[in-house]
Design a protein around this motif. Structure first.
Motif, PDB file in Angstrom:
ATOM      1  N   LEU A   1     -12.730  51.219 -82.395  1.00 43.89           N
ATOM      2  CA  LEU A   1     -13.842  51.497 -83.311  1.00 43.89           C
ATOM      3  C   LEU A   1     -13.881  52.996 -83.574  1.00 43.89           C
ATOM      4  O   LEU A   1     -13.769  53.794 -82.644  1.00 43.89           O
ATOM      5  CB  LEU A   1     -15.169  51.051 -82.703  1.00 43.89           C
ATOM      6  CG  LEU A   1     -15.300  49.573 -82.350  1.00 43.89           C
ATOM      7  CD1 LEU A   1     -16.652  49.316 -81.701  1.00 43.89           C
ATOM      8  CD2 LEU A   1     -15.112  48.705 -83.582  1.00 43.89           C
TER       9      LEU A   1
ATOM     10  N   ASP B   1     -18.149  53.382 -87.060  1.00 45.13           N
ATOM     11  CA  ASP B   1     -18.446  52.063 -86.499  1.00 45.13           C
ATOM     12  C   ASP B   1     -19.407  52.178 -85.323  1.00 45.13           C
ATOM     13  O   ASP B   1     -20.354  51.401 -85.192  1.00 45.13           O
ATOM     14  CB  ASP B   1     -17.164  51.371 -86.016  1.00 45.13           C
ATOM     15  CG  ASP B   1     -16.243  50.954 -87.142  1.00 45.13           C
ATOM     16  OD1 ASP B   1     -16.715  50.743 -88.274  1.00 45.13           O
ATOM     17  OD2 ASP B   1     -15.016  50.837 -86.886  1.00 45.13           O
TER      18      ASP B   1
ATOM     19  N   LEU C   1     -22.995  53.107 -86.455  1.00 45.54           N
ATOM     20  CA  LEU C   1     -23.675  51.956 -87.037  1.00 45.54           C
ATOM     21  C   LEU C   1     -24.021  50.924 -85.969  1.00 45.54           C
ATOM     22  O   LEU C   1     -25.124  50.373 -85.973  1.00 45.54           O
ATOM     23  CB  LEU C   1     -22.829  51.315 -88.136  1.00 45.54           C
ATOM     24  CG  LEU C   1     -23.530  50.169 -88.856  1.00 45.54           C
ATOM     25  CD1 LEU C   1     -24.793  50.657 -89.564  1.00 45.54           C
ATOM     26  CD2 LEU C   1     -22.601  49.521 -89.846  1.00 45.54           C
ATOM     27  N   LEU C   2     -23.119  50.688 -85.056  1.00 48.27           N
ATOM     28  CA  LEU C   2     -23.394  49.739 -83.973  1.00 48.27           C
ATOM     29  C   LEU C   2     -24.569  50.226 -83.135  1.00 48.27           C
ATOM     30  O   LEU C   2     -25.437  49.441 -82.748  1.00 48.27           O
ATOM     31  CB  LEU C   2     -22.149  49.544 -83.107  1.00 48.27           C
ATOM     32  CG  LEU C   2     -22.270  48.547 -81.956  1.00 48.27           C
ATOM     33  CD1 LEU C   2     -22.698  47.165 -82.444  1.00 48.27           C
ATOM     34  CD2 LEU C   2     -20.949  48.460 -81.202  1.00 48.27           C
TER      35      LEU C   2
ATOM     36  N   GLU D   1     -26.484  40.478 -86.119  1.00 49.60           N
ATOM     37  CA  GLU D   1     -26.097  40.534 -87.533  1.00 49.60           C
ATOM     38  C   GLU D   1     -27.304  40.847 -88.419  1.00 49.60           C
ATOM     39  O   GLU D   1     -27.209  41.633 -89.361  1.00 49.60           O
ATOM     40  CB  GLU D   1     -25.458  39.221 -87.963  1.00 49.60           C
ATOM     41  CG  GLU D   1     -24.866  39.301 -89.350  1.00 49.60           C
ATOM     42  CD  GLU D   1     -23.975  38.112 -89.691  1.00 49.60           C
ATOM     43  OE1 GLU D   1     -23.444  38.124 -90.810  1.00 49.60           O
ATOM     44  OE2 GLU D   1     -23.819  37.204 -88.870  1.00 49.60           O
TER      45      GLU D   1
ATOM     46  N   LEU E   1     -28.033  44.489 -88.082  1.00 53.71           N
ATOM     47  CA  LEU E   1     -27.084  45.266 -88.881  1.00 53.71           C
ATOM     48  C   LEU E   1     -27.513  45.294 -90.343  1.00 53.71           C
ATOM     49  O   LEU E   1     -27.538  46.351 -90.971  1.00 53.71           O
ATOM     50  CB  LEU E   1     -25.684  44.679 -88.751  1.00 53.71           C
ATOM     51  CG  LEU E   1     -24.594  45.298 -89.614  1.00 53.71           C
ATOM     52  CD1 LEU E   1     -24.371  46.751 -89.243  1.00 53.71           C
ATOM     53  CD2 LEU E   1     -23.307  44.507 -89.484  1.00 53.71           C
TER      54      LEU E   1
ATOM     55  N   ILE F   1     -21.565  46.491 -95.759  1.00 48.53           N
ATOM     56  CA  ILE F   1     -21.090  45.935 -94.493  1.00 48.53           C
ATOM     57  C   ILE F   1     -19.604  45.626 -94.598  1.00 48.53           C
ATOM     58  O   ILE F   1     -19.176  44.857 -95.444  1.00 48.53           O
ATOM     59  CB  ILE F   1     -21.881  44.669 -94.103  1.00 48.53           C
ATOM     60  CG1 ILE F   1     -23.345  45.024 -93.857  1.00 48.53           C
ATOM     61  CG2 ILE F   1     -21.283  44.030 -92.852  1.00 48.53           C
ATOM     62  CD1 ILE F   1     -24.229  43.837 -93.559  1.00 48.53           C
TER      63      ILE F   1
ATOM     64  N   ASN G   1     -15.137  44.371 -90.462  1.00 49.11           N
ATOM     65  CA  ASN G   1     -15.065  44.742 -89.055  1.00 49.11           C
ATOM     66  C   ASN G   1     -16.429  44.636 -88.384  1.00 49.11           C
ATOM     67  O   ASN G   1     -16.538  44.186 -87.255  1.00 49.11           O
ATOM     68  CB  ASN G   1     -14.506  46.164 -88.927  1.00 49.11           C
ATOM     69  CG  ASN G   1     -14.191  46.541 -87.498  1.00 49.11           C
ATOM     70  OD1 ASN G   1     -13.688  45.734 -86.721  1.00 49.11           O
ATOM     71  ND2 ASN G   1     -14.478  47.780 -87.156  1.00 49.11           N
ATOM     72  N   TRP G   2     -17.491  45.053 -89.080  1.00 51.68           N
ATOM     73  CA  TRP G   2     -18.822  45.011 -88.489  1.00 51.68           C
ATOM     74  C   TRP G   2     -19.299  43.582 -88.315  1.00 51.68           C
ATOM     75  O   TRP G   2     -19.979  43.273 -87.345  1.00 51.68           O
ATOM     76  CB  TRP G   2     -19.796  45.834 -89.316  1.00 51.68           C
ATOM     77  CG  TRP G   2     -19.468  47.302 -89.302  1.00 51.68           C
ATOM     78  CD1 TRP G   2     -18.811  47.999 -88.323  1.00 51.68           C
ATOM     79  CD2 TRP G   2     -19.757  48.241 -90.312  1.00 51.68           C
ATOM     80  NE1 TRP G   2     -18.689  49.315 -88.668  1.00 51.68           N
ATOM     81  CE2 TRP G   2     -19.258  49.499 -89.879  1.00 51.68           C
ATOM     82  CE3 TRP G   2     -20.390  48.167 -91.533  1.00 51.68           C
ATOM     83  CZ2 TRP G   2     -19.393  50.660 -90.633  1.00 51.68           C
ATOM     84  CZ3 TRP G   2     -20.516  49.321 -92.280  1.00 51.68           C
ATOM     85  CH2 TRP G   2     -20.026  50.555 -91.829  1.00 51.68           C
TER      86      TRP G   2
ATOM     87  N   CYS H   1     -20.379  41.774 -84.796  1.00 43.87           N
ATOM     88  CA  CYS H   1     -21.606  40.987 -84.647  1.00 43.87           C
ATOM     89  C   CYS H   1     -21.314  39.595 -84.090  1.00 43.87           C
ATOM     90  O   CYS H   1     -22.062  39.088 -83.256  1.00 43.87           O
ATOM     91  CB  CYS H   1     -22.339  40.861 -85.979  1.00 43.87           C
ATOM     92  SG  CYS H   1     -23.085  42.399 -86.541  1.00 43.87           S
TER      93      CYS H   1
END
Length: 111
Positions: free
Chosen positions: A29, A33, A36-37, A58, A61, A71, A74-75, A79
């Motif tokens: 990541l 990433d 955001l996570l 999710e 997010l 989005i 990958n994200w 999730c």
């Protein structure tokens, strides 16, 4: 002991899946990433106080992004790995992400 570990206090099956997919230090990541996570997990932990059975990572997010079209695939994959995450697991990952973003493999280098 290295300081970029995903967890400091223990592993769970969900965290093990995350590590298996993205590396022991989440090195697969990038900084974006991880940022955001971190935002999504913080929102997830907060919302678990109000509706623990209905709110997912999710959804967290989607809530932290002003443009859901932003989005990346990958994200969504991240999730799906974190489906069923407990708040304790989320806090564990948050702690590791914070350390990686500030001091570890995702820190912003001065130019």
């Amino acid at each position: 002991m290295t300081t970029d570990l995903v967890t400091y206090y223990g592993q769970t099956p969900i965290i093990d899946q995350l590590v298996d997919k993205y590396g022991m230090y989440l090195e697969k990541l990038d900084r974006e990433d991880k940022l955001l996570l971190r935002m999504a997990l913080a929102n997830y932990v907060f919302m678990q106080e109000h509706s623990p059975d209905k709110y997912t990572v999710e959804m967290a997010l989607e809530d932290v992004l002003s443009d859901p079209g932003f989005i990346k695939e990958n994200w969504c994959n991240i999730c799906s790995v974190l489906n069923g995450l407990t708040t304790l697991e989320a806090e564990t990952i948050l702690e590791a992400l914070q350390h990686q973003i500030r001091w570890g493999n995702a820190q912003k280098l001065a130019s």
